[in-house]
Design an enzyme around this catalytic site. Sequence first.
Site, mmCIF file in Angstrom:
data_model
loop_
_atom_site.group_PDB
_atom_site.id
_atom_site.type_symbol
_atom_site.label_atom_id
_atom_site.label_comp_id
_atom_site.label_asym_id
_atom_site.label_seq_id
_atom_site.Cartn_x
_atom_site.Cartn_y
_atom_site.Cartn_z
ATOM 1 N N MET A 31 54.484 31.170 39.961
ATOM 2 C CA MET A 31 53.876 30.531 38.598
ATOM 3 C C MET A 31 55.291 31.293 37.397
ATOM 4 O O MET A 31 54.601 30.331 36.430
ATOM 5 C CB MET A 31 52.857 31.943 38.105
ATOM 6 C CG MET A 31 51.265 32.320 38.961
ATOM 7 S SD MET A 31 49.827 32.384 38.243
ATOM 8 C CE MET A 31 50.694 34.374 37.899
ATOM 9 N N GLY A 32 56.167 30.126 38.219
ATOM 10 C CA GLY A 32 57.344 30.144 37.719
ATOM 11 C C GLY A 32 57.810 31.400 36.323
ATOM 12 O O GLY A 32 57.706 32.557 37.321
ATOM 13 N N HIS A 39 62.892 35.276 38.878
ATOM 14 C CA HIS A 39 63.393 36.045 39.026
ATOM 15 C C HIS A 39 64.416 35.942 40.734
ATOM 16 O O HIS A 39 63.447 35.125 41.002
ATOM 17 C CB HIS A 39 63.508 37.269 38.251
ATOM 18 C CG HIS A 39 61.754 37.966 39.036
ATOM 19 N ND1 HIS A 39 61.878 37.978 40.239
ATOM 20 C CD2 HIS A 39 60.141 37.315 38.616
ATOM 21 C CE1 HIS A 39 60.757 38.499 41.134
ATOM 22 N NE2 HIS A 39 59.492 38.001 39.770
ATOM 23 N N HIS A 46 61.722 35.880 43.320
ATOM 24 C CA HIS A 46 61.676 34.347 43.804
ATOM 25 C C HIS A 46 62.578 33.845 44.518
ATOM 26 O O HIS A 46 62.399 32.986 45.518
ATOM 27 C CB HIS A 46 60.995 33.446 42.599
ATOM 28 C CG HIS A 46 59.947 33.787 41.879
ATOM 29 N ND1 HIS A 46 60.224 34.268 40.692
ATOM 30 C CD2 HIS A 46 58.373 33.766 42.105
ATOM 31 C CE1 HIS A 46 59.062 34.943 39.488
ATOM 32 N NE2 HIS A 46 58.032 34.997 40.716
ATOM 33 N N ASP A 104 53.072 41.369 45.743
ATOM 34 C CA ASP A 104 52.145 41.743 46.040
ATOM 35 C C ASP A 104 51.685 41.767 47.471
ATOM 36 O O ASP A 104 50.946 40.389 47.552
ATOM 37 C CB ASP A 104 51.286 40.026 45.371
ATOM 38 C CG ASP A 104 52.514 39.621 43.760
ATOM 39 O OD1 ASP A 104 52.031 40.963 43.187
ATOM 40 O OD2 ASP A 104 53.034 38.897 43.181
ATOM 41 N N MET A 117 60.846 43.796 40.607
ATOM 42 C CA MET A 117 60.875 42.699 39.271
ATOM 43 C C MET A 117 59.548 41.550 39.998
ATOM 44 O O MET A 117 58.794 41.754 40.614
ATOM 45 C CB MET A 117 61.976 41.408 40.583
ATOM 46 C CG MET A 117 63.359 42.590 40.431
ATOM 47 S SD MET A 117 64.279 40.764 40.642
ATOM 48 C CE MET A 117 65.823 41.326 40.467
HETATM 49 O O1 PAF Z 1 52.286 34.990 43.668
HETATM 50 C C1 PAF Z 1 51.804 34.757 42.234
HETATM 51 O O2 PAF Z 1 52.610 34.261 41.425
HETATM 52 C C2 PAF Z 1 50.400 33.905 42.414
HETATM 53 O O3 PAF Z 1 49.482 34.227 42.547
HETATM 54 C C3 PAF Z 1 50.718 32.215 43.162
HETATM 55 C C4 PAF Z 1 50.503 33.376 44.582
HETATM 56 C C5 PAF Z 1 51.461 31.545 43.107
HETATM 57 C C6 PAF Z 1 48.853 32.022 42.983
HETATM 58 O O4 PAF Z 1 48.969 31.777 41.818
#
Ligand code: PAF
Length: 289
Positions: free
Chosen positions: A30-31, A34, A37, A150, A184
């Site tokens: 979702m941008g 950090h 990601h 997550d 993070m």
């Molecule tokens: O983890 C996330 O950033 C979001 O839940 C995802 C997997 C990109 C779905 O929108």
Amino acid sequence: MQVIRKIKEMQASSDRLRREGKSIGLVPTMGYLHEGHLSLVRKAKALSNAVVVSIFVNPTQFGPGEDFEKYPRDEEEDRTKLEAEGVDFLLIPEAREMYPSGYQTYVEVTEVAKGLCGDFRPGHFRGVATVVAKFFNIVKPHIAVFGEKDYQQLLVIKRMVEDLNFDIEIISGTLIREEDGIAMSSRNAYLSPENRRKATILYRSLKEGKTSFESGERRTFALCKTVKESLESVGEISIQYVEIRDAETLEKIEIVNGPAVIAVAAIVGGVRLIDNIIIVREEKPFCYL
Ligand code: PAF
């Protein structure tokens, strides 16, 4: 890095890559990127020929009153970071193309999405599963990488891929922490310096739970009590849950005698934070090449 905003354009690029025999790795985000990601991006790069990163703040996974509007966004900075990582495609679809008027199809993973964050964010995993299924059809990846931060989301996606026969391998990326131990997260940007200091208790309390396990405690209620007491030692933290679940199925367990994860969610200074620690990992069968 090619920036694509149209779904058909991404599908055509993926078809071309597949025709050329290239494997595609997807990192959905979702941008407001950090290091966490970027570690997923590096994993995707190591495992595929072409890497696609998607940035989309998905409205269907936010409940009423949640932070959809104020979710941090910085496209310029994200682009710079992804260019530096050598990402091949950045997909930034428009909400009106992802969910045009008349849209009515959703993906619901039932059991794994229950409890933990599922109890506190009704509809959240339905939104996540739906958008990820859409990205799988848009990007047509061979692998997709999701972070263990997550943890419930990771298992929801794995279940969906298994149940709906997506021909995609789900790769997990280890949780990356800041120097002070905080997991993070783009949402850490919401924390004031004082609340940020308080929030370090999440990881410290998880480590106390793990230490108790390593000292021989196997009863989940006792391990959770240790974590809760540690969390409560810092005032003004509202605990949503502290639970120990089977790390493979996310089923509730009373005694830890296999793969297990301690998961917590708490609100610190109005900011909802989640964290987890794996106390026993699944033993992967050893493979001689
Ligand atoms: O983890 C996330 O950033 C979001 O839940 C995802 C997997 C990109 C779905 O929108």
